[in-house]
Design a protein around this motif. Structure first.
Motif, PDB file in Angstrom:
ATOM      1  N   ALA A  71       1.052  -1.063   0.056  1.00 41.25           N
ATOM      2  CA  ALA A  71       0.009  -0.099  -0.066  1.00 41.25           C
ATOM      3  C   ALA A  71       0.828   1.185   0.169  1.00 41.25           C
ATOM      4  O   ALA A  71       1.865   1.049   0.447  1.00 41.25           O
ATOM      5  CB  ALA A  71      -0.978  -0.010   1.350  1.00 41.25           C
ATOM      6  N   THR A  72       0.101   2.377  -0.461  1.00 44.00           N
ATOM      7  CA  THR A  72       0.967   3.783  -0.390  1.00 44.00           C
ATOM      8  C   THR A  72      -0.199   4.480   0.164  1.00 44.00           C
ATOM      9  O   THR A  72      -1.348   4.521  -0.080  1.00 44.00           O
ATOM     10  CB  THR A  72       1.317   4.197  -1.801  1.00 44.00           C
ATOM     11  OG1 THR A  72       2.188   3.363  -2.343  1.00 44.00           O
ATOM     12  CG2 THR A  72       1.822   5.563  -1.674  1.00 44.00           C
ATOM     13  N   ASP A  73       0.038   5.413   1.366  1.00 38.40           N
ATOM     14  CA  ASP A  73      -0.729   6.367   1.654  1.00 38.40           C
ATOM     15  C   ASP A  73      -0.010   7.819   2.214  1.00 38.40           C
ATOM     16  O   ASP A  73       0.996   7.694   1.976  1.00 38.40           O
ATOM     17  CB  ASP A  73      -1.288   5.682   3.177  1.00 38.40           C
ATOM     18  CG  ASP A  73      -0.416   5.545   4.105  1.00 38.40           C
ATOM     19  OD1 ASP A  73       0.635   6.017   4.252  1.00 38.40           O
ATOM     20  OD2 ASP A  73      -0.619   4.842   5.107  1.00 38.40           O
ATOM     21  N   VAL A  74      -0.988   8.808   2.613  1.00 34.74           N
ATOM     22  CA  VAL A  74      -0.221   9.801   3.034  1.00 34.74           C
ATOM     23  C   VAL A  74      -0.739   9.905   4.836  1.00 34.74           C
ATOM     24  O   VAL A  74      -1.707   9.947   5.000  1.00 34.74           O
ATOM     25  CB  VAL A  74      -1.112  10.962   2.485  1.00 34.74           C
ATOM     26  CG1 VAL A  74      -0.610  12.474   3.043  1.00 34.74           C
ATOM     27  CG2 VAL A  74      -0.602  10.963   0.946  1.00 34.74           C
ATOM     28  N   TRP A  75       0.318   9.867   5.570  1.00 37.64           N
ATOM     29  CA  TRP A  75       0.090   9.871   6.983  1.00 37.64           C
ATOM     30  C   TRP A  75       0.855  11.228   7.372  1.00 37.64           C
ATOM     31  O   TRP A  75       1.813  11.681   7.141  1.00 37.64           O
ATOM     32  CB  TRP A  75       0.967   8.774   7.467  1.00 37.64           C
ATOM     33  CG  TRP A  75       0.899   8.709   9.035  1.00 37.64           C
ATOM     34  CD1 TRP A  75      -0.042   7.794   9.655  1.00 37.64           C
ATOM     35  CD2 TRP A  75       1.850   9.130  10.049  1.00 37.64           C
ATOM     36  NE1 TRP A  75       0.169   7.944  10.901  1.00 37.64           N
ATOM     37  CE2 TRP A  75       1.174   8.478  11.154  1.00 37.64           C
ATOM     38  CE3 TRP A  75       3.107   9.533   9.949  1.00 37.64           C
ATOM     39  CZ2 TRP A  75       1.972   8.684  12.293  1.00 37.64           C
ATOM     40  CZ3 TRP A  75       3.726   9.695  10.930  1.00 37.64           C
ATOM     41  CH2 TRP A  75       3.141   9.252  12.218  1.00 37.64           C
ATOM     42  N   THR A  76      -0.137  11.880   8.442  1.00 36.06           N
ATOM     43  CA  THR A  76       0.233  13.139   9.102  1.00 36.06           C
ATOM     44  C   THR A  76       1.284  12.914  10.178  1.00 36.06           C
ATOM     45  O   THR A  76       0.787  12.259  11.356  1.00 36.06           O
ATOM     46  CB  THR A  76      -1.009  14.060   9.484  1.00 36.06           C
ATOM     47  OG1 THR A  76      -1.851  14.056   8.320  1.00 36.06           O
ATOM     48  CG2 THR A  76      -0.589  15.214   9.947  1.00 36.06           C
ATOM     49  N   ARG A  77       2.356  13.338   9.839  1.00 32.93           N
ATOM     50  CA  ARG A  77       3.338  13.407  11.119  1.00 32.93           C
ATOM     51  C   ARG A  77       3.325  14.458  12.014  1.00 32.93           C
ATOM     52  O   ARG A  77       3.447  14.360  13.196  1.00 32.93           O
ATOM     53  CB  ARG A  77       4.850  13.457  10.214  1.00 32.93           C
ATOM     54  CG  ARG A  77       6.002  13.356  11.327  1.00 32.93           C
ATOM     55  CD  ARG A  77       6.247  12.213  12.200  1.00 32.93           C
ATOM     56  NE  ARG A  77       7.382  12.189  12.915  1.00 32.93           N
ATOM     57  CZ  ARG A  77       7.582  11.817  13.870  1.00 32.93           C
ATOM     58  NH1 ARG A  77       6.452  11.386  14.639  1.00 32.93           N
ATOM     59  NH2 ARG A  77       8.592  11.739  14.642  1.00 32.93           N
ATOM     60  N   ARG A  78       2.787  15.435  11.405  1.00 31.92           N
ATOM     61  CA  ARG A  78       2.837  16.801  12.432  1.00 31.92           C
ATOM     62  C   ARG A  78       1.854  17.645  11.921  1.00 31.92           C
ATOM     63  O   ARG A  78       1.702  17.855  10.664  1.00 31.92           O
ATOM     64  CB  ARG A  78       4.085  17.319  12.480  1.00 31.92           C
ATOM     65  CG  ARG A  78       4.456  18.662  13.255  1.00 31.92           C
ATOM     66  CD  ARG A  78       5.776  19.209  13.267  1.00 31.92           C
ATOM     67  NE  ARG A  78       6.160  19.666  11.847  1.00 31.92           N
ATOM     68  CZ  ARG A  78       7.505  19.124  11.643  1.00 31.92           C
ATOM     69  NH1 ARG A  78       8.381  18.743  12.132  1.00 31.92           N
ATOM     70  NH2 ARG A  78       7.834  19.772  10.300  1.00 31.92           N
ATOM     71  N   GLN A  79       1.122  18.299  12.706  1.00 30.25           N
ATOM     72  CA  GLN A  79      -0.080  19.234  12.310  1.00 30.25           C
ATOM     73  C   GLN A  79       0.346  20.599  11.969  1.00 30.25           C
ATOM     74  O   GLN A  79       0.241  21.263  11.005  1.00 30.25           O
ATOM     75  CB  GLN A  79      -1.204  19.428  13.116  1.00 30.25           C
ATOM     76  CG  GLN A  79      -2.081  17.984  13.280  1.00 30.25           C
ATOM     77  CD  GLN A  79      -2.793  17.717  12.119  1.00 30.25           C
ATOM     78  OE1 GLN A  79      -3.090  18.517  11.376  1.00 30.25           O
ATOM     79  NE2 GLN A  79      -3.208  16.460  11.935  1.00 30.25           N
ATOM     80  N   SER A  80       1.329  21.284  12.712  1.00 33.82           N
ATOM     81  CA  SER A  80       1.975  22.353  12.629  1.00 33.82           C
ATOM     82  C   SER A  80       3.472  22.481  12.977  1.00 33.82           C
ATOM     83  O   SER A  80       3.713  22.195  14.054  1.00 33.82           O
ATOM     84  CB  SER A  80       0.933  23.327  13.464  1.00 33.82           C
ATOM     85  OG  SER A  80       1.457  24.687  13.372  1.00 33.82           O
ATOM     86  N   PRO A  81       4.213  23.011  12.071  1.00 25.10           N
ATOM     87  CA  PRO A  81       4.052  23.317  10.701  1.00 25.10           C
ATOM     88  C   PRO A  81       3.681  21.708  10.141  1.00 25.10           C
ATOM     89  O   PRO A  81       4.228  20.860  10.348  1.00 25.10           O
ATOM     90  CB  PRO A  81       5.203  23.784  10.086  1.00 25.10           C
ATOM     91  CG  PRO A  81       6.232  23.516  10.996  1.00 25.10           C
ATOM     92  CD  PRO A  81       5.590  23.209  12.310  1.00 25.10           C
ATOM     93  N   PRO A  82       2.805  21.775   9.113  1.00 23.62           N
ATOM     94  CA  PRO A  82       2.100  20.494   8.556  1.00 23.62           C
ATOM     95  C   PRO A  82       3.253  19.594   7.707  1.00 23.62           C
ATOM     96  O   PRO A  82       4.009  20.231   7.254  1.00 23.62           O
ATOM     97  CB  PRO A  82       1.187  20.769   7.473  1.00 23.62           C
ATOM     98  CG  PRO A  82       0.987  22.396   7.673  1.00 23.62           C
ATOM     99  CD  PRO A  82       2.032  22.910   8.391  1.00 23.62           C
ATOM    100  N   LYS A  83       3.470  18.537   8.176  1.00 24.62           N
ATOM    101  CA  LYS A  83       4.435  17.476   7.698  1.00 24.62           C
ATOM    102  C   LYS A  83       3.719  16.081   7.502  1.00 24.62           C
ATOM    103  O   LYS A  83       3.159  15.667   8.477  1.00 24.62           O
ATOM    104  CB  LYS A  83       5.507  17.207   8.670  1.00 24.62           C
ATOM    105  CG  LYS A  83       6.672  16.473   7.965  1.00 24.62           C
ATOM    106  CD  LYS A  83       7.970  16.476   8.938  1.00 24.62           C
ATOM    107  CE  LYS A  83       8.972  15.876   8.051  1.00 24.62           C
ATOM    108  NZ  LYS A  83      10.514  15.876   9.038  1.00 24.62           N
TER     109      LYS A  83
END
Length: 155
Positions: A71-83
Motif C-alpha cells: 500500500a501507499t498512503d499519506v500519513w500526517t506526522r505533524r499538524q503544525s507546521p504541516p508535515k
C-alpha cells in the motif's frame, strides 16, 4: 494569515517476514512502540529500491525472497507546521535463522552508527507500533492485493 503549506516526505517501509508468520521488529530510539525497517526515499530513487536499501542498512539482512508492494498512503506526522509522509509499504519475505541480533545502522542517514536490536513477533499481533507502522499488517495474514490509500498512486 496564510495557511502553512504542508511538507511531503516520501518514506519506504519494510514488512520483513519469516516463515510467513513472524514479523521483524525493533524498539527504536525516540519512539514509543515497535518499529520496522523504514526510511526516506532519496531524490530520484524509486520506493521499491529505497525499501531494499533501508532494509539492508537498518537490519543487516541482504537476501530477500521477493518484494511485493502492499500500500501507499499519506500519513500526517505533524499538524503544525504541516508535515506528511507519503508511505510506501512492501512485504519482503526472508530466510533467517537468528531469533535476535543487534545491527549497527549503515548508510549516510542520521541513524548511521545507531544500534538496533531485532527480534520477531508472531502474526497477527496486538503489539503497539510507533508511527502507525502497523496500519497494513493485516494484509500479511490475508490474501489481500496491493492497495493504494487516499489519492497517492502506487509505484
Amino acid at each position: 494569515m496564510q495557511p502553512q503549506r504542508a511538507t511531503y516526505v516520501k518514506k519506504a517501509c519494510a514488512y520483513i517476514t519469516r516463515n510467513g508468520s513472524e514479523l521483524l521488529v525493533f524498539d527504536g530510539p525516540g519512539h514509543d512502540g515497535l518499529q520496522i525497517p523504514k526510511g526516506t526515499v532519496e531524490p530520484g530513487e524509486e520506493p521499491r529500491v529505497a525499501v531494499q536499501r533501508e532494509a539492508v542498512e537498518e537490519s543487516g539482512l541482504a537476501s530477500f525472497e521477493h518484494l511485493r508492494h502492499i500500500a501507499t498512503d499519506v500519513w500526517t506526522r505533524r499538524q503544525s507546521p504541516p508535515k506528511r509522509y507519503v508511505r510506501s509499504f512492501y512485504h519482503l519475505p526472508v530466510h533467517e535463522s537468528r531469533d535476535h541480533w543487534v545491527h549497527t545502522v549503515t548508510g549516510t542517514g542520521e541513524e548511521r552508527g545507531a544500534e538496533f536490536e531485532f527480534s520477531w513477533v508472531d502474526l497477527p499481533t496486538d503489539a503497539t507500533f510507533a508511527l502507525d507502522l502497523d496500519d497494513y499488517l493485516h494484509s500479511l495474514t490475508s490474501p489481500a492485493k496491493a492497495t493504494t490509500a487516499g489519492d497517492v498512486a502506487a509505484d
